[in-house]
Design an enzyme around this catalytic site. Structure first.
Site, PDB file in Angstrom:
ATOM      1  N   HIS A   1       0.856  -1.190   0.000  1.00  0.00           N
ATOM      2  CA  HIS A   1       0.000   0.000   0.000  1.00  0.00           C
ATOM      3  C   HIS A   1       0.888   1.235   0.000  1.00  0.00           C
ATOM      4  CE1 HIS A   1      -4.030  -1.720   0.264  1.00  0.00           C
ATOM      5  NE2 HIS A   1      -3.497  -2.660   1.039  1.00  0.00           N
TER       6      HIS A   1
ATOM      7  N   ASN B   1      -0.949  -4.672  -6.548  1.00  0.00           N
ATOM      8  CA  ASN B   1      -2.161  -4.081  -5.969  1.00  0.00           C
ATOM      9  C   ASN B   1      -1.805  -3.171  -4.800  1.00  0.00           C
ATOM     10  OD1 ASN B   1      -3.252  -7.203  -6.784  1.00  0.00           O
ATOM     11  ND2 ASN B   1      -4.372  -5.446  -7.553  1.00  0.00           N
TER      12      ASN B   1
ATOM     13  N   HIS C   1      -7.606  -9.555  -9.014  1.00  0.00           N
ATOM     14  CA  HIS C   1      -6.484  -8.706  -8.621  1.00  0.00           C
ATOM     15  C   HIS C   1      -5.407  -8.667  -9.700  1.00  0.00           C
ATOM     16  CE1 HIS C   1      -8.263  -9.055  -4.620  1.00  0.00           C
ATOM     17  NE2 HIS C   1      -7.442  -8.124  -4.196  1.00  0.00           N
TER      18      HIS C   1
ATOM     19  N   ASP D   1      -5.711 -13.027   0.569  1.00  0.00           N
ATOM     20  CA  ASP D   1      -6.212 -11.698   0.937  1.00  0.00           C
ATOM     21  C   ASP D   1      -7.723 -11.756   1.154  1.00  0.00           C
ATOM     22  OD1 ASP D   1      -6.073  -8.996   1.557  1.00  0.00           O
ATOM     23  OD2 ASP D   1      -6.129  -8.318  -0.525  1.00  0.00           O
TER      24      ASP D   1
ATOM     25  N   ILE E   1     -11.281  -2.517  -4.941  1.00  0.00           N
ATOM     26  CA  ILE E   1     -11.227  -3.918  -4.550  1.00  0.00           C
ATOM     27  C   ILE E   1     -10.946  -4.004  -3.054  1.00  0.00           C
ATOM     28  CG2 ILE E   1      -9.962  -6.094  -4.802  1.00  0.00           C
ATOM     29  CD1 ILE E   1      -9.476  -5.396  -7.700  1.00  0.00           C
ATOM     30  N   ALA E   2     -11.745  -4.815  -2.354  1.00  0.00           N
ATOM     31  CA  ALA E   2     -11.654  -4.902  -0.894  1.00  0.00           C
ATOM     32  C   ALA E   2     -11.348  -6.338  -0.490  1.00  0.00           C
ATOM     33  CB  ALA E   2     -12.961  -4.426  -0.249  1.00  0.00           C
ATOM     34  N   GLY E   3     -10.093  -6.708  -0.623  1.00  0.00           N
ATOM     35  CA  GLY E   3      -9.747  -8.095  -0.340  1.00  0.00           C
ATOM     36  C   GLY E   3     -10.340  -9.005  -1.404  1.00  0.00           C
TER      37      GLY E   3
END
EC number: 3.5.1.25
Length: 368
Positions: free
Chosen positions: A183, A207, A239, A262, A296-298
């Site tokens: 991140h 990502n 992803h 993830d 995208i959230a996991g």
């Protein structure tokens, strides 16, 4: 008690097509060729997932012990015999509470440890991390958490461009904790500085990272090119394009490429509304995205599905198994106990059919 499991045995050195794994109590005693075996199932080591937030409707992100047990049990049924419980960016008090709550689960062997994915992350590349909780690394804060964890804390993801990041990486490494880069909007040079300080994992490569450019390669090229860095890959077809997955796997090689899920609580569940780090998540067609902006959230991935995706992308069965078990075990320093079908290791086995779907799972010599 002796148990023999026969089939196509995948070892670190290749496939024994007519093989047998002999298990005594909780350990692998021997692996041998059995010419009488015909057309057996695949026998692979238990998967090692070093990055997962939950599954089966349960989450690791709140510090709830019952939820953590439920998430671990869900992934165990899909072949993951070793996993880290990954938190998301959270207030300090929640990090303390979750770390203390999960310590008994680590001692029991339900979890292999805790992973903090944040809160020391980039606001520009925060993805589904809650921006409300992002902050610069604090060595005082980390030192307190390390002491509290008593060995429970196994990995921390940090954006190396944040103030205090390199000091935090050095502190983690000095305590035997894996420092990961993720991140991040870091430059190539900033990323390599973190690697030089001791960071050795790239959190879900590509990502949540500055995109590569031929004049500013950024963190992706730096992490792929660093010979001592393990590169996490979310092999769910969302992803990463399969071409990207195959490229990264080939570039890093199976000794550095690591399959992860993830996964969030929605893994294995119906489409609908969920929560992650205090944010609403909508799952549609098994893809999890923040309700507010579509990030995208996991994922809703499991490790058996990640293995199938990697093989479908052209990774060999032997290499894909190394990426799903052997290499992640090395990344978090548990490869002396798990991650490969080798005499003396814990008897964690997954039996797969020819479509690479789970038939049976053994953990520590006991069938589920």
């Amino acid at each position: 008690m002796t148990v023999r499991v026969s089939g196509k045995v995948v070892t670190p050195n290749g496939v024994i097509r007519q093989g047998c794994v002999e298990v005594v109590d909780e350990r692998i005693r021997a692996i041998a060729e059995y010419p009488s075996v015909r057309d057996g199932h695949w026998i692979v080591p238990g998967f090692v997932d070093i990055h997962t937030h939950g599954g089966g409707g349960h989450t690791f992100t709140t510090g709830d012990v019952d939820a953590a047990r439920g998430a671990a049990a869900f992934h165990l049924a899909h072949g993951t015999t070793t996993l880290l419980a990954s938190l998301v960016s959270s207030p300090y008090d929640l990090m303390r509470a979750a770390t203390a709550a999960y310590a008994p689960l680590v001692r029991e062997g339900v979890l292999a440890g805790v992973h903090y994915e944040g809160p020391y992350l980039s606001t520009v590349r925060c993805g589904a991390q809650n921006p409300e909780f992002l902050r610069d690394p604090s060595t005082d804060e980390l030192a307190d958490l390390i002491e509290l964890s008593g060995g429970t804390l196994r990995m921390v993801t940090i954006a190396p461009e944040r103030d205090g990041a390199l000091e935090a990486v050095k502190l983690l490494v000095s305590h035997g904790i894996v420092a990961a880069v993720g991140h991040t909007d870091a430059t190539y040079e900033q990323t390599l500085a973190a690697v030089a300080a001791g960071a050795c994992v790239g959190t879900h490569l590509f990502n949540g990272m500055r995109q590569p450019h031929h004049r500013e390669p950024g963190p992706v090229f730096a992490l792929l090119g660093a010979p001592n860095v393990f590169c996490e890959l979310v092999a769910d077809g969302v992803h990463l394009h399969d071409g990207t997955l195959a490229f990264a796997a080939q570039t890093a090689g199976p000794d550095r490429a690591v399959l992860i899920t993830d996964a969030m609580a929605a893994a294995g569940m119906a489409d609908g509304e969920y929560e992650l780090g205090g944010q609403s998540v909508t799952v549609a067609d098994r893809v999890a995205r923040l309700t507010r902006d579509g990030s995208i959230a996991g994922s809703t991935l499991t490790m058996d599905a990640a293995l199938r995706q990697a093989v479908g992308a052209g990774v060999s069965m032997v290499d894909a198994v190394r990426m799903a078990a052997t290499t992640p075990a090395r990344a978090i320093g548990v490869d002396d106990r798990v991650g490969a079908l080798v005499p003396g290791r814990r008897a964690d086995l997954v039996v797969l059919d020819d479509d690479l779907r789970v038939v049976q799972v053994m953990r520590a010599g006991a069938w589920l």
